[in-house]
Enzyme design. Structure first.
Site, PDB file in Angstrom:
ATOM      1  CE  LYS A   1     -35.985 -47.200 -13.634  1.00 33.85           C
ATOM      2  NZ  LYS A   1     -37.445 -47.145 -13.809  1.00 33.85           N
TER       3      LYS A   1
ATOM      4  CD  GLU B   1     -31.222 -63.078 -12.969  1.00 35.84           C
ATOM      5  OE1 GLU B   1     -31.952 -63.994 -13.376  1.00 35.84           O
ATOM      6  OE2 GLU B   1     -30.045 -63.249 -12.613  1.00 35.84           O
TER       7      GLU B   1
ATOM      8  CB  CYS C   1     -38.492 -63.834 -16.922  1.00 29.63           C
ATOM      9  SG  CYS C   1     -38.371 -64.329 -15.206  1.00 29.63           S
TER      10      CYS C   1
END
Ligand code: NAD
Length: 492
Positions: A175, A250, A284
């Protein structure tokens, strides 16, 4: 108008029962496709297709090395179709073309090849026994797993989920973010071209609050691998408890690059700039806090300023461009809000700090100047909260102990980078910093073989490396008696 739809059994649907959402090019603000999203009925169909594909003889009879072989073919196809993938990602994310061609396509292929090679190396242990039994451990796939992606690195992220999931023998439903669906759909089509059985890689398109919710709550989805914000990760973890699902999370980061007075300052400044501004700070593991020893703070500021003057921000189609736009309008608004908060908190702007105004085709895009904030205090909001934009907060420290305290003071623990020529200090810092990965005198090296295991509120589980493969494997143990000596009950 281009249409993008969910992928079931290798086919892209051109109608869907959920919402229709526009896909926007963030560099220009123009609509580039209509996206047909999945409601819960469509998610049910996708999960049924994945389940049937997982249990099919075709998939179950494929050996681990056979799965590896198909992944190798997929990696070749990623390279062969690089032109189309680059074009889709360029339109969907506004990433600079050189970064896509020279960074993300090779990285995507190398992640897939890494897990292709690892597919036949999943091994259990045999324990010694004196009880007339063989005692051993083994690993099995979960079955149907869901991979939920953020919008910042759509193509790399899809490879980071699909390759280990398939190497371990699972079927996966991807997704992607509703903001960046294009390369996930193309990736699933390339899986079919590589010979991966239909239904093993399906794609559910749509918003988190509808499609994502249906997917994570579906009883036939046995594992969730999620990359995204800490708030949504916490929600997914809570929801997974209802069905005791395994989750890999994560999440966010507020990472620090720490520069000591004895460092190679020129190289450290390059690292600080690349880390903070690559992908316009939407990464990130980016270091959005710059901790500089106070004795060199002024010198370091001038090195940074000079380098930033040469950083080319602008049209993603130009080969020389290094920084593109914010990928989503929401993130653009959040980043500008944080710059305002920084000024209100008493920070100074060393460079940048404004939205960028371009003429012509880029006029309606979401552009923000790469920004360095100086005079930042460690407990200010801009130094503790994840911004996820091109904003670097510079904080001074006195000595090693203070650098460790400041670095560890945030709720996150994803990555960090230390710059010093003192070998003992580099080892002490590596031991003291509460982050999942630390780069010493380098930055962002080691992919895909080194795992990135998040600490603290940055998540749980692990992605990348061999450990990232094992995250898609369920453990099982067996004790098999081979003669009559084997006890019934404990033999302590
Ligand atoms: P997000 O959490 O808003 O969304 C991530 C994904 O989750 C999207 O696909 C979204 O549709 C889906 N989602 C949202 N609500 C959901 C729900 N209720 N159920 C199921 N799915 C749902 O994150 P984002 O804005 O797309 O990405 C930015 C965030 O991702 C930042 O916090 C960044 O630090 C983090 N990130 C972390 C890593 C890492 O490896 N640690 C990598 C990239 C990005």
């Amino acid at each position: 108008m281009n249409i993008v739809g969910p992928v079931i059994d290798g086919k892209q649907l051109e109608i869907a029962s959920g919402d229709i959402v526009e896909v926007i090019n963030p560099a220009t603000g123009k609509v580039i496709a209509q996206q047909y999203c999945c409601d819960s009925e469509c998610v049910d169909k996708i999960v049924s297709s994945s389940k049937a594909a997982y249990h099919s003889e075709e998939w179950q009879n494929l050996s681990p090395s056979g799965r590896g072989y198909l992944l190798m073919k997929l990696a070749d196809l990623i390279e062969a179709h690089a032109g189309k993938l680059v074009d889709l990602e360029l339109q969907d994310t506004g990433k600079p073309i050189s970064q896509l061609k020279n960074g993300e396509i090779p990285l995507t292929a190398s992640i897939i090849r890494f897990y292709a090679g690892a597919a036949d190396k999943i091994e259990g242990r045999v324990k010694s026994s004196s009880t007339g039994t063989f005692q051993f451990t083994m690993y099995e796939p979960y079955g149907v797993v869901a991979g939920i992606l953020p919008w910042n690195y759509p193509l790399v992220n899809v490879a980071m989920k699909v390759a280990p999931a398939l190497a371990a023998g699972n079927a996966i439903i991807i997704k992607p973010s509703v903001d960046t669906p294009l390369t996930s759909v193309e990736f699933a089509k390339l899986c079919i071209e590589a010979g991966i059985p239909k239904g093993i890689v399906n794609v559910a398109l749509g918003k988190g609050s509808s499609t994502g919710e249906s997917l994570i709550g579906h009883p036939d989805v046995k594992k969730i691998s999620f990359t995204g914000s800490t708030a949504i990760g916490q929600h997914i973890q809570r929801k997974a408890v209802d069905q005791m699902k395994s989750v890999n999370l994560e999440l966010g980061g507020k990472n620090a690059i720490i520069v000591f007075a004895d460092a190679d300052l020129d190289k450290a400044a390059d690292a600080a700039i690349i880390s903070a501004f690559v992908n316009a700070g939407q990464l990130c593991v980016s270091c959005s806090r710059l901790l500089v020893q106070d004795s060199i703070a002024e010198e370091f500021k001038s090195i940074l300023k000079e380098k930033l003057d040469n950083l080319s921000v602008g049209n993603p189609n130009d080969e020389g461009t290094l920084v593109g736009p914010m990928i989503t309008k929401a993130q653009y608004d959040i980043t500008l809000e944080y710059i305002k908060i920084a000024i209100d908190e008493g920070c100074n702007i060393l460079t940048g700090g404004k939205k960028m105004n371009f003429a012509d085709s880029l006029a309606d895009g979401w552009w923000i100047e790469p920004t360095i904030l100086s005079d930042v205090k460690a407990d200010m909001r801009v130094a503790t909260e994840e911004i996820f934009g091109p904003v670097l907060s510079m904080i001074s420290f006195k000595d090693e102990a203070e650098a460790v305290t400041i670095s560890n003071s945030v709720i996150y623990g994803l990555s960090g980078s230390v710059w010093t020529k003192d070998g003992s200090r580099s080892m002490r810092m590596t031991k003291s910093l509460n982050t999942g990965i630390i780069w010493v005198n380098c930055m962002m090296d080691g992919y895909p073989q080194i795992p990135v295991p998040p600490h603290k509120m940055s998540g749980t589980g692990v992605e990348l490396g061999v450990e990232g493969l094992m995250a898609y494997c369920k453990q099982k143990s067996a004790v098999v008696a081979y003669d009559d000596k084997a006890p019934v009950g404990w033999n302590l």
